[in-house]
Design an enzyme around this catalytic site. Sequence first.
Site, mmCIF file in Angstrom:
data_model
loop_
_atom_site.group_PDB
_atom_site.id
_atom_site.type_symbol
_atom_site.label_atom_id
_atom_site.label_comp_id
_atom_site.label_asym_id
_atom_site.label_seq_id
_atom_site.Cartn_x
_atom_site.Cartn_y
_atom_site.Cartn_z
ATOM 1 N N HIS A 46 0.771 -1.138 0.095
ATOM 2 C CA HIS A 46 -0.129 0.042 0.059
ATOM 3 C C HIS A 46 0.748 1.240 -0.031
ATOM 4 O O HIS A 46 0.454 2.336 -0.351
ATOM 5 C CB HIS A 46 -0.913 0.021 1.000
ATOM 6 C CG HIS A 46 -2.144 -1.098 0.814
ATOM 7 N ND1 HIS A 46 -1.965 -2.448 1.391
ATOM 8 C CD2 HIS A 46 -3.329 -1.153 0.067
ATOM 9 C CE1 HIS A 46 -2.919 -2.925 0.926
ATOM 10 N NE2 HIS A 46 -3.663 -2.239 0.227
ATOM 11 N N ARG B 3 -10.696 3.321 -2.117
ATOM 12 C CA ARG B 3 -10.241 2.451 -1.036
ATOM 13 C C ARG B 3 -10.505 3.637 0.128
ATOM 14 O O ARG B 3 -9.826 4.303 0.351
ATOM 15 C CB ARG B 3 -8.885 2.364 -1.235
ATOM 16 C CG ARG B 3 -8.533 1.409 -2.209
ATOM 17 C CD ARG B 3 -6.885 1.215 -1.878
ATOM 18 N NE ARG B 3 -6.273 0.140 -2.865
ATOM 19 C CZ ARG B 3 -5.834 0.074 -3.941
ATOM 20 N NH1 ARG B 3 -5.616 1.396 -4.556
ATOM 21 N NH2 ARG B 3 -5.218 -1.079 -4.451
ATOM 22 N N ARG C 94 -15.661 1.043 -1.893
ATOM 23 C CA ARG C 94 -15.468 -0.476 -1.350
ATOM 24 C C ARG C 94 -15.477 -0.085 0.184
ATOM 25 O O ARG C 94 -14.745 0.877 0.667
ATOM 26 C CB ARG C 94 -13.910 -0.625 -1.773
ATOM 27 C CG ARG C 94 -13.514 -2.138 -1.185
ATOM 28 C CD ARG C 94 -12.315 -2.759 -1.647
ATOM 29 N NE ARG C 94 -11.256 -1.740 -0.966
ATOM 30 C CZ ARG C 94 -9.932 -2.314 -1.052
ATOM 31 N NH1 ARG C 94 -9.556 -3.286 -2.095
ATOM 32 N NH2 ARG C 94 -9.078 -1.394 -0.465
ATOM 33 N N GLU D 3 -10.486 -11.553 -4.504
ATOM 34 C CA GLU D 3 -9.112 -11.333 -4.081
ATOM 35 C C GLU D 3 -8.491 -12.446 -3.508
ATOM 36 O O GLU D 3 -7.213 -12.595 -2.925
ATOM 37 C CB GLU D 3 -8.706 -10.086 -3.660
ATOM 38 C CG GLU D 3 -9.640 -9.513 -2.571
ATOM 39 C CD GLU D 3 -9.424 -8.232 -2.136
ATOM 40 O OE1 GLU D 3 -8.438 -7.687 -2.617
ATOM 41 O OE2 GLU D 3 -10.295 -7.658 -1.276
ATOM 42 N N ASN E 59 -3.964 -7.738 -6.538
ATOM 43 C CA ASN E 59 -2.805 -7.400 -5.592
ATOM 44 C C ASN E 59 -2.827 -8.536 -4.407
ATOM 45 O O ASN E 59 -1.822 -9.097 -4.326
ATOM 46 C CB ASN E 59 -2.981 -6.132 -4.990
ATOM 47 C CG ASN E 59 -2.862 -5.060 -5.926
ATOM 48 O OD1 ASN E 59 -2.493 -5.072 -7.120
ATOM 49 N ND2 ASN E 59 -3.510 -3.830 -5.559
ATOM 50 N N ASP E 60 -3.975 -8.783 -4.057
ATOM 51 C CA ASP E 60 -4.079 -9.626 -2.948
ATOM 52 C C ASP E 60 -4.178 -11.129 -3.719
ATOM 53 O O ASP E 60 -3.777 -12.225 -3.069
ATOM 54 C CB ASP E 60 -5.458 -9.682 -2.177
ATOM 55 C CG ASP E 60 -5.126 -8.629 -0.929
ATOM 56 O OD1 ASP E 60 -4.052 -8.670 -0.340
ATOM 57 O OD2 ASP E 60 -5.917 -7.492 -0.762
ATOM 58 N N ARG F 273 2.912 -9.784 -0.357
ATOM 59 C CA ARG F 273 2.877 -8.483 -1.335
ATOM 60 C C ARG F 273 3.797 -7.393 -0.928
ATOM 61 O O ARG F 273 4.421 -6.505 -1.646
ATOM 62 C CB ARG F 273 1.692 -7.924 -1.740
ATOM 63 C CG ARG F 273 0.860 -7.226 -0.491
ATOM 64 C CD ARG F 273 -0.696 -6.950 -0.872
ATOM 65 N NE ARG F 273 -0.985 -5.831 -1.178
ATOM 66 C CZ ARG F 273 -2.301 -5.187 -1.579
ATOM 67 N NH1 ARG F 273 -3.167 -6.133 -1.346
ATOM 68 N NH2 ARG F 273 -2.316 -3.956 -2.084
ATOM 69 N N CYS G 112 -9.360 -4.622 -10.634
ATOM 70 C CA CYS G 112 -8.911 -3.196 -10.041
ATOM 71 C C CYS G 112 -7.518 -3.366 -9.441
ATOM 72 O O CYS G 112 -7.028 -2.197 -8.705
ATOM 73 C CB CYS G 112 -9.959 -2.885 -8.926
ATOM 74 S SG CYS G 112 -10.190 -4.020 -7.668
HETATM 75 C C1 PEP Z 1 -6.293 -5.728 -4.579
HETATM 76 O O1 PEP Z 1 -6.154 -6.656 -3.698
HETATM 77 O O2 PEP Z 1 -5.866 -6.141 -5.810
HETATM 78 C C2 PEP Z 1 -6.868 -4.580 -4.307
HETATM 79 C C3 PEP Z 1 -7.359 -3.614 -5.266
HETATM 80 O O3 PEP Z 1 -7.142 -4.154 -3.032
HETATM 81 P P1 PEP Z 1 -5.773 -3.633 -2.083
HETATM 82 O O4 PEP Z 1 -4.820 -3.248 -2.947
HETATM 83 O O5 PEP Z 1 -6.443 -2.369 -1.547
HETATM 84 O O6 PEP Z 1 -5.922 -4.661 -1.216
HETATM 85 MG MG MG Z 2 -6.804 -6.239 -1.638
#
Ligand code: PEP
Ligand code: MG
Length: 586
Positions: A192, A301, A338, A438, A461-462, A472, A510
């Site tokens: 993040h 977010r 979200r 995710e 991402n997750d 990550r 996303c």
């Molecule tokens: C993801 O996990 O791809 C996502 C968009 O959520 P975040 O990056 O906020 O965990």
């Molecule tokens: Mg996520």
Amino acid sequence: MDIRRGIAVSPGIAIGSALVLDTEGVVISRRTVPAEQLPAEKLRLFAALARAATEARSRERILTEQIGRDVGILTGHAVMYEDATLRRDVEKLIDDQHYSAEFAFSRHIRAIIRRFDDLPPGHDFTRLRSDFFDLERQVLNQLLGVVPSEPAPPAGEPVIILAADLTPSETAQLDPQTVHGFATESGGPTSHTAIMAGALEIPAVVGIGRFLHDVSSGDTVIVDGGSGLLIVDPDPATIEKYRRLRQAATQESDTRVEVTLRDVPPVTRDGVRISLLGNIEFPTEAVNCIERGADGVGLYRTEFLYVNRTTDPTEHEHYEAYKAVLTTLGPTRPVVIRTLDIGADKFSSASAMLTAEKNPFLGLRSVRLCLKNLKLFKTQIRAILRAGVHGEVRIMFPMVTTVMELRQCKSLMAEVVEDLEEAGIPFKARIPVGTMIEVPSAALMADVLAKEVDFFSIGTNDLVQYTLAADRNNENVAGLYNPADPAVLKLIKMVCDAAKARDNLTVNVCGEMSGEAMFTPLLVGLGLRQMSATPRKIPEIKRAVRNLTIADAERVAFEALRMETAREVTTYLREQQRRYSPDAAD
Ligand code: PEP
Ligand code: MG
């Protein structure tokens, strides 16, 4: 000149003076002193602590002027140097063990740091550990007469922050006017912190590994956020080369890509419209989506409402933030809000709801946490429904792992609707409901989840981290963490197929993957007709879409799905990108 390679997370070039925020340890060898020297040794210690406190306060003043706001960290250090217990404990070591002041102080601080390592995981002690290493270093500098080789850059000058790590909330508070770039020893590609750097458009490189020992505040450094390089003490030719690159990049983004693409639609060469949306963290970014030609906000977010605070936001604060975004986007552009995704690395110390856990990424984070704290959850849902009257709102639940969780979220929404109706408060009752995909279980159960929602949004991402069991945020497994991995592609395909079978349910991606033009043909070929990325990436993705036909994209996806390794997939996708978008930068 020293060139370090890390993970490129936010493009752009920054050239300027380093501001080193913290650093870990010097090793002091055990030294004892004769009994008659003990009083003098203690006096040396007290004098060093006093000087360190004075210096910390004056560094805090300089830092505050540079960053443009009160940081408070160094004042906190000054208070610790003056702490009577600390002084007494170290004094005791000198008295009892006859240790030199250096060794006694170092030993005492290291013992404190070791205690953090023994605490149950779940709370982030990284910051505190670095603080103690910094305390140790400053006092040892005083005792050993080490004068920092370079003064901090003069106040008001742009700086490049170099740190062991920055938390997402620390990053969120950086002022791009003053902080032109940053580089950190740890961190992963979709941490993040990296996402925040992208949102603030600050060039950044993370996961460099140890380098803070070799750089001082005031050194000239270059951050090349596109190639993932940190260059310490560059020679004049390198500075000149990067100045030219920086200028060329600015001109390119201002003229060629953005302006020419802003007002043209993201349509493939054979006329299929792809919807390109923006990801935002703050209401103020909503306008960036419009400026970059986005069709709406695909991911807001909301956990960033926790920046700079330790209490949960009120319903009014939620409402005002959502209303601002919806009003900016107007009546026709959708805004996907979200629900709170706090926990794990995000604002883990912000909400009182969060407790220490052994493995927070697999623990009570995100929707799991909300479902255990219904008051918190209902407050947010009420605010979203109320703000819905100001625009085209959608609600989305993160980290959904089972269909039961999704049903619980929906029934809670129904309760909130009833409450609002009863109270006669204006709100929008029928808003599209989506779930993020995710977690691998959600991808595997996409056919079942599809019956419950109006849309899916794949959070790669997750999804990558949970599919490949690779954190990550951890630079040590950054090589494994790869959205091009065939296992990830298979899961995305499964989700797209399940959505197609369910009356062409809308699917979005996303995660950061959708902001990389290399993946555009693959994602479109897998069936995606919607993608959501950081606003800055939208023109580039639009260009990639406009160079494609659906048949080309489907062929790319077909070939990629037959491959066995992430490396093969990446090489193949790069080749295809050159073929379909020869005008795109490599
Ligand atoms: C993801 O996990 O791809 C996502 C968009 O959520 P975040 O990056 O906020 O965990
Ligand atoms: Mg996520």
